[in-house]
Design a protein around this motif. Sequence first.
Motif, PDB file in Angstrom:
ATOM      1  N   THR A  18       4.999   1.125  24.172  1.00  0.00           N
ATOM      2  CA  THR A  18       4.992   0.348  22.929  1.00  0.00           C
ATOM      3  C   THR A  18       4.066  -0.858  23.038  1.00  0.00           C
ATOM      4  OG1 THR A  18       7.262   0.997  22.423  1.00  0.00           O
ATOM      5  CG2 THR A  18       6.426  -0.958  21.325  1.00  0.00           C
ATOM      6  N   VAL A  46      12.684   9.667  28.361  1.00  0.00           N
ATOM      7  CA  VAL A  46      11.864   9.613  27.143  1.00  0.00           C
ATOM      8  C   VAL A  46      11.926   8.226  26.512  1.00  0.00           C
ATOM      9  CG1 VAL A  46      11.692  10.470  24.775  1.00  0.00           C
ATOM     10  CG2 VAL A  46      11.970  12.089  26.662  1.00  0.00           C
ATOM     11  N   GLU A  47      13.132   7.644  26.429  1.00  0.00           N
ATOM     12  CA  GLU A  47      13.279   6.319  25.828  1.00  0.00           C
ATOM     13  C   GLU A  47      12.571   5.248  26.649  1.00  0.00           C
ATOM     14  OE1 GLU A  47      17.438   5.694  25.335  1.00  0.00           O
ATOM     15  OE2 GLU A  47      17.594   6.968  23.559  1.00  0.00           O
ATOM     16  N   HIS A  72       7.901  -5.487  22.204  1.00  0.00           N
ATOM     17  CA  HIS A  72       7.038  -4.673  23.060  1.00  0.00           C
ATOM     18  C   HIS A  72       6.779  -5.437  24.347  1.00  0.00           C
ATOM     19  CE1 HIS A  72       3.505  -7.201  22.014  1.00  0.00           C
ATOM     20  NE2 HIS A  72       4.098  -7.274  20.830  1.00  0.00           N
ATOM     21  N   ARG A  99       8.857   5.593  26.065  1.00  0.00           N
ATOM     22  CA  ARG A  99       8.516   5.109  24.722  1.00  0.00           C
ATOM     23  C   ARG A  99       8.379   3.587  24.731  1.00  0.00           C
ATOM     24  NH1 ARG A  99      12.686   6.992  21.738  1.00  0.00           N
ATOM     25  NH2 ARG A  99      11.633   8.945  21.282  1.00  0.00           N
TER      26      ARG A  99
END
Length: 552
Positions: free
Chosen positions: A552, A544-545, A137, A548
Motif C-alpha cells: 500500500t 495476503v493481507e 500506508h 496488501r
Amino acid sequence: MPHAYHEGQQVRKPEEINAYLVGGGIASLAAAVHLIQDAKVPASQIHILESGPLPGGSMDGAGIAETGYILRSGRMLNFSYLCTYELLSKVPSLKDSAKTVKQELDEFNAIPDNKTNAHARLIAKGEKGPEIVDVSHMGLNTKERADLLRVAAETEKQLGTKRINECFTKEFFDTKFWYMWDTMFAFQPWHSAVEFKRYLHRFIQEFPRINSLTGVDRTSYNQYDSIILPIETYLKAQGVQFLYDIKVNSLSFYPGPAITVSEIHFASSKTGATGVIHVEAHDLVFLTLGSMTACSSLGTNATPPEPLPAAEEALTAPDGAWQLWSSLANPSLNPHSSAFGNPANFYTRIPESNWLSFTVTLKTPEFLEKLEVVTGNKAGTGALVTFKDSNWLMSIVVPHQPHFLNQPENVQVFWGYGLFPDKVGNIIQKPMSECTGAEILQELLGHLNFPEQPTLENAITIPCMMPYITAQFLTRKHGDRPEVVPKGSTNLALMGQFVEIPKDTVFTVEYSVRCAQVAVHELMGTKEKPKDIYMGEHNVKVLVEALRMLLT
C-alpha cells in the motif's frame, strides 16, 4: 499415583525430585507451574532462589501515589502467544478463584471500551503544533519493499552477524514503517538482522494493523499485578518455597562427561553469608541466564539516573545474573563451558543495548484530558504514541486506569521511553540520560504543545536507565546463545531471553514461558509438549493481507 518419567536411561520419579529454580522471573514461575501440573512434582519440593526481595524479574511494577509509581517497561500480549496463554489458563485469578487469569484477560479485552485501536500511532511536529501522521500506508518505496522481502527470505546463516542497517538504505529508517516497527518492538538500526527477520515472520499477522495495534491484548492492571502476583499467590498456596535475597554465585558438577549439577553455591544479598545446596543427580536445576534489567538506575523528579556503567560492572551487579553466566562459560572454571554460550557478547556492548524509560504519576487530570483530545483515544485504547520528530525518539503508553491495585481514584499513571537517550532533546537542551524526571515531562509537554502547569507541579516522573534492555537483540554468532537443555545435560536447563529457541522472538513474555515449557518437557519427559510456534505466514489469508499492507 505419580508417574515415573524417563530421561535417557534414568527413571525420574517426581515424588523424589527437588527442583531448584535460579531466578524469580516469569521463566522460573512458569516452570514451577508446569512442574506441578504437568510433571506432578510436589510443590513443596520446588524451590525458587531469587536475589531480590520479590519475584517477577523484569516484569515489575511498584510504588505508591505519594512518592510515584515505577514501571521499567511493559509488554504487549498477543493471541499468538500460545505458551503464555496456556500458562495463564492454569492459574486462578486473584479477584475470582473460579476464573483463570486467561479468562480474566479475555473478559477485560472483550469490553468495547478497553479495545486497542490507536488513532494517533505517530505524531509529528507541525507548523501549528502536533499533527497526527497518516499511517494508512507504510511509506515504503519499491526498493525498500524489495529489501524487506529479501531479508525475510534469506536464511539466518546468510544474514549471519549483519546489522539491520547493513540490509537497508539510510532512507528506510525514515519511513513510517520503521518508526512504527522499531518503537513497537524496540529495534535499533544496529541490532541483529537475524532477530529482525524472525520478527517479520513471527508477527506477519500484525502487518495490516501495525498502524492501529488492534491485535494487542492488555491486562487489567500492570503486568506485575495482573500476571506475576496471581502466579506467585498460586505457587505459594500450593507450597512452593520462595527463597529471597539469595544470589547464586556458581554451580559445581559431578565428575564425568555429562553435565550434571552437584552443588549450588550462593550468598545472602543482605549479609554476604555463603552457603551450598547439595543437588542429587536425579534433582533438577533451572537457571535463568543473564538479565535485561541488571544495573538499572532510577532517577527522581529532581535527579537523573546514574550514568551508564562500564561493561565490567555487569559482573558485580547485585542480582549476580551476568556473573553467574560468565562463570559457567569460563573454561578455567567449568569443564563444560563450551555448552554455555558467550555472555560477553551481550553484556559488553552497552551503547548498543541501552535506553531510558520513565513513569509519570499524575495528581491532576488535565494532561490525560488534553491528550485524549489530541489523539482521539481514551486511556487504555491508544497503546503506543510515538513522537517521530523527537530527538530522543520518545513514545508513551497510557494504560487503562487504575493501572495499579493500590492506585487512588484521583491519581493517573502512564509510562514512556526514549530509544536515543544520548541525544540532546528538542526542548530541553541536554541528553535524555542527564535529565531529571521533571525535565523529561517538560520535553513531552513541549512536543504536545501543552502548557506546563498545572501538570508539571502536580506530577512525579521517575526515569529509569536500563543498560541491557535490548541486549538480546544484539548481533550474535551461532552458539553465543546456549540451548535450553545443553547437549549432555542430565539435570540442568537454561531459561530466559538469552537461550536459543529456533524461530521464536526474544524480548517477549512468550520466549521466557516457552523455554520454561521446553525445559520441563525435556527434563521430565512429560506428555505435554509446548505448542508449535504460531506462524501466520502459513495462513494464506494472513499472508495476503500482510502483502496488501506492504504494497500500500
